[in-house]
Motif scaffolding. Sequence first.
Motif, short mmCIF file in Angstrom:
data_model
loop_
_atom_site.label_atom_id
_atom_site.label_comp_id
_atom_site.label_asym_id
_atom_site.label_seq_id
_atom_site.Cartn_x
_atom_site.Cartn_y
_atom_site.Cartn_z
N LEU A 158 2.54 -0.76 -7.95
CA LEU A 158 1.18 -0.23 -8.08
C LEU A 158 1.22 1.28 -8.27
O LEU A 158 0.51 1.82 -9.13
N ALA A 159 2.05 1.95 -7.51
CA ALA A 159 2.15 3.41 -7.64
C ALA A 159 2.67 3.80 -9.02
O ALA A 159 2.24 4.81 -9.58
N TRP A 160 3.58 3.02 -9.57
CA TRP A 160 4.07 3.32 -10.92
C TRP A 160 2.94 3.15 -11.93
O TRP A 160 2.75 3.98 -12.81
N GLN A 161 2.21 2.09 -11.78
CA GLN A 161 1.14 1.79 -12.72
C GLN A 161 -0.02 2.78 -12.61
O GLN A 161 -0.53 3.25 -13.62
N GLU A 162 -0.41 3.11 -11.39
CA GLU A 162 -1.60 3.94 -11.17
C GLU A 162 -1.29 5.41 -10.86
O GLU A 162 -2.17 6.24 -10.91
N GLY A 163 -0.06 5.70 -10.49
CA GLY A 163 0.32 7.06 -10.12
C GLY A 163 0.28 7.32 -8.63
O GLY A 163 0.75 8.35 -8.17
N TYR A 164 -0.22 6.37 -7.86
CA TYR A 164 -0.33 6.51 -6.40
C TYR A 164 -0.78 5.18 -5.83
O TYR A 164 -1.18 4.27 -6.57
N ILE A 165 -0.72 5.06 -4.50
CA ILE A 165 -1.41 3.98 -3.80
C ILE A 165 -2.44 4.65 -2.90
O ILE A 165 -2.24 5.79 -2.48
N PRO A 166 -3.54 3.98 -2.63
CA PRO A 166 -4.58 4.62 -1.81
C PRO A 166 -4.09 4.95 -0.40
O PRO A 166 -3.40 4.15 0.23
N ALA A 167 -4.45 6.12 0.08
CA ALA A 167 -4.12 6.50 1.46
C ALA A 167 -5.04 5.77 2.43
O ALA A 167 -4.61 5.43 3.54
N TRP B 262 3.03 -2.20 7.58
CA TRP B 262 3.15 -0.83 7.10
C TRP B 262 4.15 0.05 7.85
O TRP B 262 4.81 0.89 7.24
N PRO B 263 4.33 -0.10 9.16
CA PRO B 263 5.29 0.77 9.84
C PRO B 263 6.69 0.78 9.22
O PRO B 263 7.38 1.80 9.23
N ALA B 264 7.11 -0.33 8.64
CA ALA B 264 8.42 -0.38 7.99
C ALA B 264 8.46 0.41 6.69
O ALA B 264 9.52 0.81 6.22
N LEU B 265 7.29 0.64 6.09
CA LEU B 265 7.19 1.32 4.80
C LEU B 265 6.73 2.76 4.91
O LEU B 265 6.93 3.56 4.00
N ASP B 266 6.09 3.09 5.99
CA ASP B 266 5.37 4.35 6.14
C ASP B 266 6.19 5.57 5.76
O ASP B 266 5.71 6.45 5.05
N ARG B 267 7.42 5.65 6.20
CA ARG B 267 8.19 6.88 5.93
C ARG B 267 8.63 7.01 4.47
O ARG B 267 9.14 8.05 4.07
N LYS B 268 8.38 5.99 3.68
CA LYS B 268 8.71 6.04 2.25
C LYS B 268 7.60 6.68 1.42
O LYS B 268 7.77 6.89 0.23
N TRP B 269 6.47 6.96 2.05
CA TRP B 269 5.29 7.43 1.34
C TRP B 269 4.80 8.74 1.93
O TRP B 269 4.88 8.96 3.13
N GLU B 270 4.25 9.59 1.07
CA GLU B 270 3.67 10.85 1.53
C GLU B 270 2.39 11.13 0.76
O GLU B 270 2.20 10.60 -0.34
N SER B 271 1.56 11.95 1.33
CA SER B 271 0.27 12.27 0.72
C SER B 271 0.47 13.02 -0.59
O SER B 271 1.35 13.88 -0.70
N ASP B 272 -0.37 12.69 -1.56
CA ASP B 272 -0.37 13.44 -2.82
C ASP B 272 -1.40 14.57 -2.78
O ASP B 272 -1.57 15.29 -3.75
N GLY B 273 -2.12 14.68 -1.66
CA GLY B 273 -3.12 15.72 -1.51
C GLY B 273 -4.46 15.38 -2.13
O GLY B 273 -5.39 16.18 -2.08
N ASN B 274 -4.57 14.19 -2.73
CA ASN B 274 -5.80 13.79 -3.41
C ASN B 274 -6.29 12.41 -2.97
O ASN B 274 -6.93 11.71 -3.74
N GLY B 275 -5.95 12.00 -1.77
CA GLY B 275 -6.38 10.70 -1.28
C GLY B 275 -5.45 9.56 -1.62
O GLY B 275 -5.79 8.40 -1.45
N GLY B 276 -4.28 9.91 -2.10
CA GLY B 276 -3.31 8.88 -2.45
C GLY B 276 -1.99 9.11 -1.74
O GLY B 276 -1.77 10.14 -1.11
N LEU B 277 -1.12 8.13 -1.86
CA LEU B 277 0.24 8.22 -1.33
C LEU B 277 1.21 8.03 -2.48
O LEU B 277 0.98 7.20 -3.37
N ILE B 278 2.28 8.80 -2.46
CA ILE B 278 3.31 8.68 -3.49
C ILE B 278 4.67 8.50 -2.83
O ILE B 278 4.87 8.87 -1.67
N ASN B 279 5.58 7.94 -3.58
CA ASN B 279 6.97 7.82 -3.17
C ASN B 279 7.73 8.91 -3.91
O ASN B 279 7.77 8.91 -5.15
N ARG B 280 8.29 9.84 -3.17
CA ARG B 280 8.93 11.01 -3.77
C ARG B 280 10.02 10.62 -4.77
O ARG B 280 10.12 11.17 -5.86
#
Length: 114
Positions: free
Chosen positions: A38-47, A67-85
């Motif tokens: 989803l992040a590849w397709q849209e550029g982010y996943i919703p925060a 989500w706890p297993a995934l949480d550290r793989k994602w960070e805020s994009d500053g615009n209401g989304g989460l990205i994988n660095r």
Amino acid sequence: MPDELPYMRRWVADLYGDPAVRAMNEAEFGLYMRALFLAWQEGYIPADEKLRAKSLGVTAARLRKLWPALDRKWESDGNGGLINRRQERERKDALAAHARRVAAGRKGGKASKQ
């Protein structure tokens, strides 16, 4: 973004070589892959948790459980989304490679018209 990069490289050794990924159970890993797609397709996943759950096709309760297993793989994009660095580095490289191919094609096309 989908029109520009309809494909996504996955480095299996890096993905599955990550101890955090290897520790994921089947449901966590499936959700992680869905989130990456989803992040590849849209550029982010919703925060926002409710939007993220809906976007990933799970209930909010299920997302909270997994989500706890995934949480550290994602960070805020500053615009209401989460990205994988890591994925964003791959996107940048793929966009650069795409631009080089387009430029080479244009250059080749001009040479054949002369």
